[in-house]
Write a protein that holds these residues in place. Structure first.
Motif, short mmCIF file in Angstrom:
data_model
loop_
_atom_site.label_atom_id
_atom_site.label_comp_id
_atom_site.label_asym_id
_atom_site.label_seq_id
_atom_site.Cartn_x
_atom_site.Cartn_y
_atom_site.Cartn_z
N LYS A 110 19.18 13.70 13.43
CA LYS A 110 19.87 12.96 14.49
C LYS A 110 18.89 12.61 15.60
CE LYS A 110 24.26 15.35 13.66
NZ LYS A 110 25.29 16.25 14.25
N GLU A 143 16.12 4.85 14.27
CA GLU A 143 16.18 6.29 14.50
C GLU A 143 16.24 6.65 15.99
OE1 GLU A 143 13.36 8.51 12.24
OE2 GLU A 143 13.80 7.42 10.39
N GLY A 203 18.77 6.62 19.31
CA GLY A 203 20.19 6.54 19.63
C GLY A 203 20.48 5.86 20.94
N GLU A 263 18.38 17.96 11.82
CA GLU A 263 19.40 17.34 10.99
C GLU A 263 19.21 15.83 10.86
OE1 GLU A 263 23.04 18.48 12.82
OE2 GLU A 263 22.89 20.58 12.18
N VAL A 277 18.71 9.36 23.28
CA VAL A 277 20.10 8.92 23.22
C VAL A 277 20.46 8.16 24.50
CG1 VAL A 277 20.82 10.79 21.69
CG2 VAL A 277 20.80 11.17 24.16
N LYS A 314 16.97 12.24 19.00
CA LYS A 314 16.88 13.04 20.21
C LYS A 314 16.74 12.17 21.45
CE LYS A 314 14.45 16.83 20.13
NZ LYS A 314 13.38 17.85 19.92
N CYS A 355 13.55 12.92 16.08
CA CYS A 355 14.87 13.35 15.61
C CYS A 355 14.91 14.87 15.50
CB CYS A 355 15.18 12.73 14.25
SG CYS A 355 15.26 10.92 14.26
N ASP A 356 16.12 15.44 15.48
CA ASP A 356 16.25 16.89 15.34
C ASP A 356 16.17 17.29 13.87
OD1 ASP A 356 18.75 16.36 14.20
OD2 ASP A 356 19.87 16.94 15.99
N GLU A 412 16.54 16.91 24.26
CA GLU A 412 17.09 15.55 24.28
C GLU A 412 16.54 14.82 25.49
OE1 GLU A 412 21.64 15.22 22.52
OE2 GLU A 412 21.36 15.89 24.59
#
Length: 220
Positions: free
Chosen positions: A154, A205, A207, A152, A158, A156, A149-150, A109
Motif C-alpha cells: 500500500k 504506486e 496514493g 502489504e 497519501v 505510504k 509502499c508498506d 506515512e
C-alpha cells in the motif's frame, strides 16, 4: 519487503545532494544515518544529534568504537575536528530555536500536503516520540526518506495520513526508492524518478495526486 543495501544507499546519496556547505544537519535513525557517508569531509557541514553532539562523524571502524560516544539511536559514531558536546537540553534548544538548516528523517506515512506520521503505529508499544516532533517543526528544511509502499504494497505517500501525525505540513521533500518529490503550496511535485523505476510506476504506486513537470530526470 525491506529495501536492499544498495537501494538504501541510493536514497541516501540523493538526500545528501540537498546538503550544502557549512550547514548544520540532523540525521534520523535508519536510512538517514547513511547520508553521513556522502557528505564531503571538507564541506564544513556539522552533524547535530539530540543527545548532545555537534560535529558527529560517520560510523567508526570495527574495533575502534568508543562506548561513551553514540548517536541518539545508541549506535557508535565518530566525531570530526571542531566537534563539541553538550547536554540534551541544549541539543533541543538548538532545534527549537530553529538553528538546524536541514533535518532528514524516516516516516511511516507522509501526505501530499507535507504531513508526517512517523512515531507510532496504534496498538504497538514504542519507547516514545523522541525528537521528531521538534525536528519536523523547527528545521528550515525537512526531508523524509522512506519506502514508497508498506509491506502489504500500500502507498505510504497519501492524500491524508491515517496514522497519528508527528507534524502538519512539515515536509519539504520526500525521497523513496522510486522517486524524489518536492512539496510546494500543499501539492506533491515529482522532481526525479530513481533508476530503474518509471514515471508510470510512481504514479500508480502513489496514493495522492502528483504534479508532473514537462520532463522528469532520472537519478542513478
Amino acid at each position: 519487503m525491506g529495501l536492499g543495501i544498495e537501494t538504501r544507499h541510493q536514497i541516501a546519496r540523493r538526500a545528501a545532494k540537498e546538503i550544502k556547505e557549512n550547514m548544520v544537519v540532523n540525521l534520523g535513525i535508519g536510512i538517514p544515518t547513511l547520508v553521513a557517508d556522502y557528505i564531503p569531509i571538507d564541506s564544513g557541514v556539522m552533524l547535530h544529534t539530540e543527545n548532545g553532539i555537534l560535529g558527529m562523524g560517520g560510523s567508526p571502524l570495527p574495533g575502534e568504537e568508543d562506548g561513551n560516544l553514540s548517536n541518539a539511536g545508541g549506535y557508535p559514531v565518530s566525531i570530526i575536528a571542531g566537534a563539541s558536546y553538550f547536554d540534551s537540553a541544549q541539543a533541543f534548544g538548538i532545534i527549537r530555536k530553529g538553528l538546524l538548516d536541514v533535518t532528514i528523517l524516516g516516516a511511516l506515512e507522509a501526505s501530499s500536503k507535507g504531513d508526517i506520521a512517523n512515531w507510532i503505529v496504534p496498538g504497538k508499544r514504542v519507547p516514545g516520540m523522541g525528537g521528531a516532533i521538534d525536528l519536523a517543526q523547527k528545521a528550515k528544511k525537512v526531508i523524509v526518506l522512506m519506502n514508497h509502499c508498506d509491506k502489504e504494497g500500500k502507498p505510504k505517500i497519501v492524500s491524508d495520513c491515517s496514522l497519528p501525525l508527528t507534524v502538519r505540513e512539515g515536509a519539504h521533500m520526500i525521497i523513496t526508492e522510486k522517486a524524489v518529490f518536492e512539496i510546494k503550496n500543499r501539492q506533491l511535485h515529482l522532481l526525479e524518478v530513481m533508476n530503474p523505476h518509471s514515471v508510470e510506476e510512481v504514479i500508480s504506486e502513489t496514493g495522492a495526486e502528483i504534479i508532473l513537470p514537462e520532463t522528469v530526470s532520472v537519478f542513478y
